[in-house]
Design a protein around this motif. Structure first.
Motif, short mmCIF file in Angstrom:
data_model
loop_
_atom_site.label_atom_id
_atom_site.label_comp_id
_atom_site.label_asym_id
_atom_site.label_seq_id
_atom_site.Cartn_x
_atom_site.Cartn_y
_atom_site.Cartn_z
N LEU A 105 1.02 -1.16 -0.11
CA LEU A 105 -0.05 -0.13 -0.11
C LEU A 105 0.89 1.08 0.02
O LEU A 105 0.49 2.13 -0.61
N VAL A 106 1.99 1.38 0.76
CA VAL A 106 2.89 2.51 0.79
C VAL A 106 3.39 2.63 -0.46
O VAL A 106 3.71 3.65 -1.05
N VAL A 107 4.10 1.44 -1.16
CA VAL A 107 4.47 1.51 -2.64
C VAL A 107 3.62 2.21 -3.55
O VAL A 107 3.67 3.20 -4.49
N ALA A 108 2.28 1.73 -3.36
CA ALA A 108 1.31 2.22 -4.47
C ALA A 108 0.90 3.33 -4.23
O ALA A 108 0.71 4.29 -5.41
N VAL A 109 0.32 4.05 -2.93
CA VAL A 109 -0.32 5.29 -2.90
C VAL A 109 0.53 6.16 -1.93
O VAL A 109 -0.05 7.27 -1.64
N GLY A 110 1.50 5.74 -1.26
CA GLY A 110 2.33 6.64 -0.47
C GLY A 110 2.13 6.42 1.24
O GLY A 110 0.97 5.97 1.40
N PRO A 111 2.91 6.86 1.92
CA PRO A 111 2.87 6.36 3.34
C PRO A 111 1.61 7.26 4.11
O PRO A 111 0.71 6.73 4.84
N GLY A 112 1.05 8.44 3.34
CA GLY A 112 0.34 9.26 4.10
C GLY A 112 -1.18 8.55 3.91
O GLY A 112 -2.01 8.35 4.90
N TRP A 113 -1.51 8.20 2.82
CA TRP A 113 -2.74 7.23 2.50
C TRP A 113 -2.73 5.93 2.95
O TRP A 113 -3.63 5.47 3.53
N GLY A 114 -1.21 5.38 3.23
CA GLY A 114 -1.30 4.32 3.99
C GLY A 114 -1.58 4.26 5.51
O GLY A 114 -2.51 3.38 6.17
N LEU A 115 -1.27 5.50 5.96
CA LEU A 115 -1.64 5.57 7.39
C LEU A 115 -3.22 5.88 7.49
O LEU A 115 -3.82 5.44 8.59
#
Length: 223
Positions: free
Chosen positions: A56-66
């Motif tokens: 998820l972090v790779v796909a959409v970034g850490p912000g959206w992952g959180l």
């Protein structure tokens, strides 16, 4: 820092309630197996969740992952709300000060409880520091790297699954003694970080530590 304080306060309410829920929903003779299965499910979810979180972090970034992480906690409240247990009849209360006084007296009257609590204060401090601060710092400054540290953490979850399977059928005679001895295995990963920071040694040590911690859990929870 303020949000962390709120999170800690909410966790102090959640943890006792969640632990009390299991024995209310499972017959007494099946509680040990239910606890083991609960630990296996939690550890398995940690492995799968960590993998999905990385994607998820790779796909959409850490912000959206959180953001997704936060939503998952909100969704987890739904199945909890659907659990139905027999409500205990309300009992007369003498006040929080009286209850604290009685609780402290019961706590201090049992030496083995005091010793274990003090020991776990040091254990939790050391384990938390090694996994969340020291481990990543050592990994970044040695040949372990972030990938190696990720493998070591995953090995801990795999060990927890193995420990849950073991605790389904293993019932030592002196459960508290054996449980404390198994928790001593948690000292190996920090020692290796300090003395021999090699990836596969840490993977093995974390696997053994995770196995010991979960296999020891029934001894403390169902005493």
């Amino acid at each position: 820092m303020a949000l962390a304080a709120v999170n800690g306060a909410s966790s102090s309410c959640y943890q006792p309630a969640a632990q009390a829920l299991l024995p209310q929903t499972v017959p007494a003779e099946a509680r040990r197996a239910a606890l083991a299965l609960s630990r296996i499910a939690g550890s398995s979810a940690a492995i799968v969740g960590a993998s999905l979180g990385g994607l998820l972090v790779v796909a959409v970034g850490p912000g959206w992952g959180l953001t997704v992480d936060a939503l998952s906690f909100a969704l987890a409240a739904v199945p909890f709300a659907l659990v139905r247990v027999k409500a205990a009849p309300p009992s007369p209360r003498a006040g929080i000060v009286h209850e604290l006084r009685v609780g402290w007296r019961e706590f201090t009257s049992r030496t083995w409880v005091c010793v274990i609590v003090v020991a776990f204060c040091f254990l939790n401090a050391g384990v938390t520091a090694s996994f969340t601060v020291l481990g990543p710092a050592v990994a970044d400054t040695t040949g372990i790297g972030r990938t190696g540290w990720g493998l070591a953490v995953a090995a801990s979850s795999l060990g927890a699954v193995a420990g849950g399977v073991l605790s389904l059928s293993w019932r030592p005679r002196r459960a508290i003694l054996v449980g404390c001895a198994l928790m001593g295995l948690m000292a190996r990963p920090p020692l290796l970080l300090a003395l021999a920071p090699h990836t596969w040694l840490l993977v093995i040590a974390n696997f053994v530590a995770g196995l010991g911690a979960v296999a020891a859990a029934p001894a403390f929870l169902w005493r």
